[in-house]
Write a protein that holds these residues in place. Structure first.
Motif, PDB file in Angstrom:
ATOM      1  N   SER A   1       0.832  -1.207   0.000  1.00  0.00           N
ATOM      2  CA  SER A   1       0.000   0.000   0.000  1.00  0.00           C
ATOM      3  C   SER A   1       0.862   1.251   0.000  1.00  0.00           C
ATOM      4  CB  SER A   1      -0.924   0.006   1.225  1.00  0.00           C
ATOM      5  OG  SER A   1      -1.830  -1.071   1.190  1.00  0.00           O
TER       6      SER A   1
ATOM      7  N   SER B   1      -7.453   7.467  10.028  1.00  0.00           N
ATOM      8  CA  SER B   1      -8.388   6.348   9.919  1.00  0.00           C
ATOM      9  C   SER B   1      -8.623   5.648  11.252  1.00  0.00           C
ATOM     10  CB  SER B   1      -7.881   5.340   8.883  1.00  0.00           C
ATOM     11  OG  SER B   1      -6.585   4.874   9.225  1.00  0.00           O
TER      12      SER B   1
ATOM     13  N   SER C   1      -4.265   8.874   3.831  1.00  0.00           N
ATOM     14  CA  SER C   1      -4.186   7.509   3.315  1.00  0.00           C
ATOM     15  C   SER C   1      -4.591   6.514   4.399  1.00  0.00           C
ATOM     16  CB  SER C   1      -2.764   7.208   2.831  1.00  0.00           C
ATOM     17  OG  SER C   1      -1.865   7.208   3.931  1.00  0.00           O
ATOM     18  N   ARG C   2      -4.828   5.277   3.998  1.00  0.00           N
ATOM     19  CA  ARG C   2      -5.178   4.222   4.950  1.00  0.00           C
ATOM     20  C   ARG C   2      -4.386   2.963   4.620  1.00  0.00           C
ATOM     21  NH1 ARG C   2     -11.670   4.752   4.232  1.00  0.00           N
ATOM     22  NH2 ARG C   2     -11.626   7.003   3.916  1.00  0.00           N
TER      23      ARG C   2
ATOM     24  N   PRO D   1      -9.294   3.748  -0.541  1.00  0.00           N
ATOM     25  CA  PRO D   1      -8.434   2.844   0.231  1.00  0.00           C
ATOM     26  C   PRO D   1      -8.313   1.452  -0.353  1.00  0.00           C
ATOM     27  CG  PRO D   1     -10.557   3.123   1.321  1.00  0.00           C
ATOM     28  CD  PRO D   1     -10.548   4.075   0.165  1.00  0.00           C
TER      29      PRO D   1
ATOM     30  N   GLN E   1      -5.693   2.304  -3.327  1.00  0.00           N
ATOM     31  CA  GLN E   1      -4.696   3.339  -3.079  1.00  0.00           C
ATOM     32  C   GLN E   1      -4.653   4.330  -4.250  1.00  0.00           C
ATOM     33  OE1 GLN E   1      -3.529  -0.125  -2.553  1.00  0.00           O
ATOM     34  NE2 GLN E   1      -4.551   0.252  -0.606  1.00  0.00           N
TER      35      GLN E   1
END
Length: 401
Positions: free
Chosen positions: A23, A256, A301-302, A345, A348
Motif C-alpha cells: 500500500s 483512519s 491515506s489508509r 483505500p 490506493q
C-alpha cells in the motif's frame, strides 16, 4: 518483495506487513493516469467528492453549479484506456436540484441507496439514489458550509451541520428533525467531522480560529478547545488564547484510526493534534497554501506505514508524511485551484476536483528503471522535494532482494 512473501509463508512475519508495504509503495508511485478520464459534467468548479465504502465503486461529486453527479469507477471494458461514466446526474433541469453551490456530498455509510448533500441555498437534502428525489429536506437560516454523518454510529443517526450561524445543528435522520444545538463558536462553522473511533465524538472548525471537540452525549459545553500553544502562556499566545490557527479554520480530517486530528487554516498552516488530549503534536508541515474562505476537503491515506496526507495546495495536491511533516511530492495536473480530494483505500488511488471543472484520477504505477532515472534527475534539479523522497522508498526496496 520475495523477502516479504517468504517470511509470510513461513509464519515469521505478520501477514499485514506485506499489505502495508505494498500500500505504501502504491501511494508513493501515484501519477496522473493518462488512460483514465472522468466524465466532465460540471459547468463550474467541483467542491466536494465522496467514494462509497460498501463496494468502493461509486463516487459522488458536487459543484459550484449546484449539480450532483454519481460516477461508476469500474472498468468493464477490456481496454486500458477508459472513462469513468456518470451514471446519474441531478442537473439544472431537475426541479429538485440545489439552487446554489453544493458544498458537501456524502454517501450513507451503510448502503448506497441514500446520500446527503448540502448547499449555499440554505438546505441539506437526503436523497433516494434510485429515484434521485429528496426523501427529506432540512432548511437552515444561513448557507450550509459542511455536514457529516458518523461512519461508525449504530446507536444514533445524527448529521452534524455547520452553517453561517455559529451554532452547530444536529439533525436526526430517523425523525427528520433538528434535535439539538451545540453552542460555543462565535463565527460561522466551516467544517464538521465525526470521529471514526468513537461514535459520540464530534470536531468542529470555525472562522473564529477555533476547533472544538464535543461529546454529543453531554449537555454542558464541549470537551475541549484546541490550543496551538498547548497552554503555554507567552506573549504570542496571550492574544490568541485557545486558538487552533491564526486565521479561519476551514479543514478537518481524522486519521483512519481516530487517534489524530488534522486541521488546516487560512494562516497557511496544517496542524496535527492528539484527538484524545487535544495536544498539538507540533509537527511542522511548513507553508501549506490555503486561499479558500470556505471548507477545504483533504484526506489521509489508509493502510500505509507511514501514513500520508493529501492536501489541495493551489493548482496541485501536496503529499505529506503524516508524523514527520515532510513534503513527499506534489501532484500537478489541474489548470486551476484544487478544492477537494478523496482517497480510495481499496486501490490506493486518489481523485481530485478543482475550479477547472475536472476530476483527475491519480493511480499507482509500476516503477521501471527509466522512471527511476527520470525521478533521480527531477530530484537533482528541483529546488524543493517535488519528487518522492528516497527515505520512503526503503519501506519496499530494502526487502526486494
Amino acid at each position: 518483495m520475495l523477502g516479504y512473501l517468504t517470511a509470510r509463508q513461513t509464519g515469521l512475519d505478520d501477514p499485514l506487513r506485506l499489505k502495508r508495504a505494498e500500500s505504501t509503495r502504491r501511494v508513493l508511485s501515484l501519477k496522473l493516469n493518462p488512460d483514465r478520464d472522468v466524465d466532465r459534467i460540471h459547468g463550474n468548479g467541483i467542491n466536494t467528492l465522496d467514494i462509497e465504502t460498501i463496494e468502493g465503486r461509486y463516487m459522488l461529486s458536487g459543484g459550484a453549479d449546484g449539480v450532483i453527479v454519481i460516477y461508476d469507477l469500474e472498468n468493464y471494458s477490456s481496454k486500458t484506456q477508459y472513462t469513468c461514466k456518470a451514471v446519474c446526474t441531478v442537473g439544472r433541469s431537475s426541479r429538485h436540484v440545489h439552487k446554489f453551490s453544493v458544498e458537501t456530498v456524502q454517501w450513507y455509510p451503510y448502503d448506497t441507496g441514500m446520500f446527503v448533500s448540502s448547499s449555499f441555498d440554505k438546505t441539506m437534502k437526503v436523497w433516494d439514489t434510485e429515484t434521485l428525489k429528496p426523501a427529506e429536506v432540512f432548511e437552515f437560516d444561513g448557507n450550509v458550509y459542511s455536514h457529516h454523518l458518523s461512519p461508525i454510529a449504530r446507536k444514533h443517526s445524527l448529521i452534524a451541520v455547520g452553517t453561517t450561524n455559529p451554532k452547530i445543528q444536529l439533525c436526526d435522520l430517523k425523525s427528520g428533525s433538528r434535535i439539538h444545538v451545540l453552542q460555543g463558536h462565535r463565527a460561522e462553522v466551516l467544517s464538521v467531522r465525526w470521529s471514526p473511533r468513537y461514535a459520540h465524538i464530534l470536531a468542529t472548525a470555525s472562522a473564529d480560529s477555533k476547533v472544538k471537540v464535543w461529546d454529543v452525549r453531554r449537555a454542558a459545553g464541549c470537551l475541549f478547545t484546541l490550543d496551538q500553544h498547548n497552554g503555554e502562556k507567552s506573549k504570542a499566545s496571550s492574544e490568541t488564547v485557545n486558538t487552533a490557527h491564526n486565521g479561519r479554520v476551514n479543514g478537518l480530517c481524522f486519521t483512519s484510526d481516530g487517534l489524530y486530528l488534522l486541521t488546516t487554516g487560512t494562516d497557511d498552516r496544517m496542524r496535527l493534534w492528539n484527538s484524545a488530549s487535544g495536544e498539538n503534536t507540533l509537527v511542522n508541515y511548513g507553508k501549506v497554501c490555503n486561499e479558500s474562505r470556505k471548507k477545504l476537503q483533504f484526506t489521509v491515506s489508509r493502510g500505509c506505514s507511514p501514513e500520508f496526507v493529501f492536501v489541495p495546495c493551489g493548482s496541485s495536491v501536496a503529499v505529506y508524511a503524516l508524523h514527520t511533516g515532510e513534503l513527499v511530492t506534489m501532484l500537478r495536473g489541474h489548470y486551476n485551484n484544487v478544492d477537494c480530494c478523496e482517497f480510495h483505500p481499496d486501490y490506493q488511488e486518489l481523485y481530485s476536483g478543482g475550479k477547472d471543472c475536472n476530476i483527475l484520477a491519480w493511480v499507482p504505477v509500476l516503477r521501471t528503471p527509466d522512471m527511476e532515472e527520470e525521478s533521480n534527475q527531477e530530484k537533482k534539479g528541483a529546488a524543493g522535494p517535488s519528487a518522492v523522497n528516497p527515505a520512503f522508498q526503503d519501506t519496499w526496496s530494502s526487502d526486494e532482494d
